[in-house]
Write a protein that holds these residues in place. Structure first.
Motif, PDB file in Angstrom:
ATOM      1  N   ASN A 331       0.831  -1.210   0.000  1.00  0.00           N
ATOM      2  CA  ASN A 331       0.000   0.000   0.000  1.00  0.00           C
ATOM      3  C   ASN A 331       0.859   1.249   0.000  1.00  0.00           C
ATOM      4  O   ASN A 331       0.568   2.220  -0.712  1.00  0.00           O
ATOM      5  CB  ASN A 331      -0.917   0.015   1.218  1.00  0.00           C
ATOM      6  CG  ASN A 331      -1.873   1.194   1.216  1.00  0.00           C
ATOM      7  OD1 ASN A 331      -2.777   1.284   0.389  1.00  0.00           O
ATOM      8  ND2 ASN A 331      -1.665   2.132   2.138  1.00  0.00           N
ATOM      9  N   ALA A 332       1.940   1.238   0.786  1.00  0.00           N
ATOM     10  CA  ALA A 332       2.840   2.394   0.826  1.00  0.00           C
ATOM     11  C   ALA A 332       3.437   2.658  -0.548  1.00  0.00           C
ATOM     12  O   ALA A 332       3.518   3.813  -0.999  1.00  0.00           O
ATOM     13  CB  ALA A 332       3.948   2.165   1.855  1.00  0.00           C
ATOM     14  N   ALA A 333       3.864   1.595  -1.233  1.00  0.00           N
ATOM     15  CA  ALA A 333       4.431   1.754  -2.578  1.00  0.00           C
ATOM     16  C   ALA A 333       3.388   2.307  -3.545  1.00  0.00           C
ATOM     17  O   ALA A 333       3.668   3.225  -4.331  1.00  0.00           O
ATOM     18  CB  ALA A 333       4.970   0.414  -3.079  1.00  0.00           C
ATOM     19  N   ARG A 334       2.170   1.761  -3.488  1.00  0.00           N
ATOM     20  CA  ARG A 334       1.109   2.189  -4.411  1.00  0.00           C
ATOM     21  C   ARG A 334       0.701   3.631  -4.160  1.00  0.00           C
ATOM     22  O   ARG A 334       0.538   4.415  -5.116  1.00  0.00           O
ATOM     23  CB  ARG A 334      -0.101   1.260  -4.254  1.00  0.00           C
ATOM     24  CG  ARG A 334      -1.234   1.549  -5.224  1.00  0.00           C
ATOM     25  CD  ARG A 334      -2.474   0.746  -4.857  1.00  0.00           C
ATOM     26  NE  ARG A 334      -2.959   1.074  -3.520  1.00  0.00           N
ATOM     27  CZ  ARG A 334      -3.651   2.158  -3.220  1.00  0.00           C
ATOM     28  NH1 ARG A 334      -3.949   3.062  -4.162  1.00  0.00           N
ATOM     29  NH2 ARG A 334      -4.064   2.377  -1.984  1.00  0.00           N
ATOM     30  N   ILE A 335       0.532   3.991  -2.886  1.00  0.00           N
ATOM     31  CA  ILE A 335       0.162   5.377  -2.556  1.00  0.00           C
ATOM     32  C   ILE A 335       1.201   6.341  -3.107  1.00  0.00           C
ATOM     33  O   ILE A 335       0.885   7.391  -3.688  1.00  0.00           O
ATOM     34  CB  ILE A 335       0.002   5.548  -1.033  1.00  0.00           C
ATOM     35  CG1 ILE A 335      -1.286   4.880  -0.540  1.00  0.00           C
ATOM     36  CG2 ILE A 335       0.040   7.026  -0.629  1.00  0.00           C
ATOM     37  CD1 ILE A 335      -2.564   5.613  -0.856  1.00  0.00           C
ATOM     38  N   GLY A 336       2.475   6.013  -2.917  1.00  0.00           N
ATOM     39  CA  GLY A 336       3.533   6.884  -3.410  1.00  0.00           C
ATOM     40  C   GLY A 336       3.522   7.038  -4.916  1.00  0.00           C
ATOM     41  O   GLY A 336       3.726   8.141  -5.442  1.00  0.00           O
ATOM     42  N   GLU A 337       3.280   5.950  -5.607  1.00  0.00           N
ATOM     43  CA  GLU A 337       3.333   5.957  -7.074  1.00  0.00           C
ATOM     44  C   GLU A 337       2.096   6.593  -7.708  1.00  0.00           C
ATOM     45  O   GLU A 337       2.210   7.268  -8.735  1.00  0.00           O
ATOM     46  CB  GLU A 337       3.485   4.521  -7.587  1.00  0.00           C
ATOM     47  CG  GLU A 337       4.841   3.894  -7.281  1.00  0.00           C
ATOM     48  CD  GLU A 337       4.870   2.413  -7.595  1.00  0.00           C
ATOM     49  OE1 GLU A 337       3.847   1.895  -8.122  1.00  0.00           O
ATOM     50  OE2 GLU A 337       5.888   1.756  -7.304  1.00  0.00           O
ATOM     51  N   ASP A 419      -6.324   6.178   0.010  1.00  0.00           N
ATOM     52  CA  ASP A 419      -6.312   7.156  -1.077  1.00  0.00           C
ATOM     53  C   ASP A 419      -7.073   8.420  -0.685  1.00  0.00           C
ATOM     54  O   ASP A 419      -6.590   9.537  -0.919  1.00  0.00           O
ATOM     55  CB  ASP A 419      -6.942   6.553  -2.339  1.00  0.00           C
ATOM     56  CG  ASP A 419      -6.135   5.415  -2.924  1.00  0.00           C
ATOM     57  OD1 ASP A 419      -5.532   4.637  -2.156  1.00  0.00           O
ATOM     58  OD2 ASP A 419      -6.096   5.298  -4.162  1.00  0.00           O
ATOM     59  N   ASP A 420      -8.259   8.244  -0.104  1.00  0.00           N
ATOM     60  CA  ASP A 420      -9.072   9.414   0.251  1.00  0.00           C
ATOM     61  C   ASP A 420      -8.392  10.250   1.334  1.00  0.00           C
ATOM     62  O   ASP A 420      -8.426  11.489   1.286  1.00  0.00           O
ATOM     63  CB  ASP A 420     -10.462   8.973   0.714  1.00  0.00           C
ATOM     64  CG  ASP A 420     -11.329   8.488  -0.438  1.00  0.00           C
ATOM     65  OD1 ASP A 420     -10.991   8.769  -1.613  1.00  0.00           O
ATOM     66  OD2 ASP A 420     -12.339   7.816  -0.167  1.00  0.00           O
ATOM     67  N   GLU A 421      -7.783   9.588   2.320  1.00  0.00           N
ATOM     68  CA  GLU A 421      -7.078  10.331   3.363  1.00  0.00           C
ATOM     69  C   GLU A 421      -5.904  11.111   2.781  1.00  0.00           C
ATOM     70  O   GLU A 421      -5.662  12.261   3.152  1.00  0.00           O
ATOM     71  CB  GLU A 421      -6.589   9.363   4.444  1.00  0.00           C
ATOM     72  CG  GLU A 421      -7.714   8.788   5.300  1.00  0.00           C
ATOM     73  CD  GLU A 421      -7.260   7.640   6.181  1.00  0.00           C
ATOM     74  OE1 GLU A 421      -8.007   7.278   7.110  1.00  0.00           O
ATOM     75  OE2 GLU A 421      -6.158   7.090   5.937  1.00  0.00           O
TER      76      GLU A 421
END
Length: 442
Positions: A331-337, A419-421
């Motif tokens: 999740n951390a990787a996806r949020i960043g990308e 994502d929303d946060e």
């Protein structure tokens, strides 16, 4: 009344770190959950600081809280000379996630102690005394760690007797090497480091310690090839390579360890913070097989009463299992990308006060400037400014708990953020940057 009492007790009896005591007005945090904290007035703030960039798994994660409670019912504490199940399992899980050359874990209470003991291991292993560290770095507040630190917090504590030698690491945006490309910055930074090693005398140097991605100093991912070059220099001159992963490890960059992005293998790894999100203080050193062999028949001269504390290790076990089971690192990787990185770059297109956007995973910084052409920082090195003070106020007014350092805004939410946060946080940053736009002079 409870909030007033908490504040009064703090101001009357608590001595705060890195601060002049008289002017302090600490925020009273009453509770927290997930990506949010709640203050004494009931205001809910999105925690884009992860406190001190350590609540990787978010606040009050139910599995970690349950793990601590279960361990407390079984065994709250035990001396480190005795084996206990929580420590053994935590060590196993850490080694499973470490490079193949790693064999054992020495547990500490925090990151600074991890650095202290990693350096001691390197010196004992090599029989040498000097350690090289970069100027743009932070390695902790204890005596060895603060002397290794490059930033201004070192100055009042540095007597020049610790065997530390500082050098310039790569940082293209504010290059010490007059480089214009990442390739030039990498090449010139490595040439500089090799010269420092040569002039200091390789036979006097025990180790090089590097934050894989410097955190408090500005979140500066190294250019491709730099860490591989450092590894080659360490191999050539017989130096121990210590990777400081205290802030950037355990999911912060979208991988278990930040050095995994760069295809290098250290000799010692320091960790803390994210291993259990600070629910109970814990740090440690991950030790290579070669260095372990040094102490197979020779006593290691060091130890801590609370090394491998059962409650802390139980929190680490629950945290690592939750990270794996719930895809938190992914999740951390996806949020960043897909959300955080693109969102910050879009802000930079509209706010000229942003000089550069840097980061990976949920580990980002905005380099704020008065003028993009001159790159003059919005606050001086080692200090702050009216503009930065207004930025912090605007962020809090818009529902965000920020992390700022000198002229930078660090955007370092929990690895669990949604994502929303994250979009809520980006919108608050947008409003806050608009509020301080008049401080841009370019």
């Amino acid at each position: 009344m409870a909030a007033e009492s908490t504040y009064e007790l703090d101001r009357e009896y608590v001595f705060h770190s890195w601060s002049a005591q008289a002017a302090l007005k600490p925020l009273v945090i009453a509770s927290a959950a997930g990506s949010y904290v709640t203050d004494d007035a009931g205001n809910r703030l999105l925690d884009l600081s992860s406190q001190l960039v350590n609540t990787n798994i978010g606040h009050q994660h139910s599995k970690v809280v349950a793990g601590i409670k279960a361990q407390a019912d079984l065994l709250c504490t035990v001396a480190p000379q005795h084996a206990n199940a929580a420590r053994g399992e935590a060590a196993r899980l850490i080694i499973e996630r470490s490079p193949d050359n790693m064999r054992k874990v020495f547990f500490t209470n925090a990151g600074a102690e991890a650095v202290e003991y990693a350096v001691r291991m390197a010196k004992q292993h090599t029989g040498r005394n000097k350690v090289l560290a970069t100027y743009r770095s932070y390695h902790g507040g204890t005596q060895t760690a603060v002397n290794l630190t490059g930033d201004t917090r070192r100055w009042p504590n540095d007597l020049g007797t610790s065997g530390v030698v500082h050098f310039f690491g790569p940082f293209l945006y504010r290059s010490a090497f007059h480089a214009s490309t990442e390739a030039e910055e990498c090449e010139r930074a490595l040439e500089h480091l090799e010269q420092v090693i040569s002039f200091e005398g390789p036979a006097t140097i025990a180790a090089i310690i590097l934050e894989t991605i410097p955190g408090t100093a500005g979140i500066m991912p190294p250019p491709p090839g730099y860490l591989a070059g450092v590894r080659e220099l360490c191999d050539r001159f017989g130096l121990v390579y210590i990777a400081d992963e205290v802030m950037c490890g355990f999911g912060r960059t979208g991988k278990w360890f930040a050095f995994e992005h760069y295809d290098v293998t250290p000799d010692l790894i320091t960790f803390a913070k994210g291993v259990n999100s600070g629910y109970v203080p814990l740090g440690g050193v991950i030790i290579s097989d070669e260095i372990c062999r040094t102490f197979a028949e020779r006593a290691f001269p060091g130890g801590l009463t609370y090394s491998g504390h059962p409650l802390a290790c139980a929190a680490a076990v629950a945290s690592m299992n939750a990270m794996t089971d719930e895809g938190i690192i992914e999740n951390a990787a996806r949020i960043g990308e897909t959300v955080l990185g693109p969102g910050l770059r879009e802000l930079a297109e509209r706010h000229p006060i942003i000089g550069e956007v840097r980061g990976v995973g949920v580990f980002w910084a905005l380099d704020l400037v008065k003028d993009r052409a001159t790159r003059e920082p919005l606050a001086p090195y080692g200090g702050t400014s009216v503009a930065m003070g207004e930025l912090v106020g605007a962020l809090k007014a818009n529902g965000v708990l920020p992390f700022t350092n000198y002229h930078r805004l660090h955007v370092v939410p929990p690895c669990t953020i949604t994502d929303d946060e994250m979009r809520e946080g980006l919108a608050a940053i947008d409003k806050a940057l608009t509020a301080i736009g008049q401080h841009y002079e370019g």
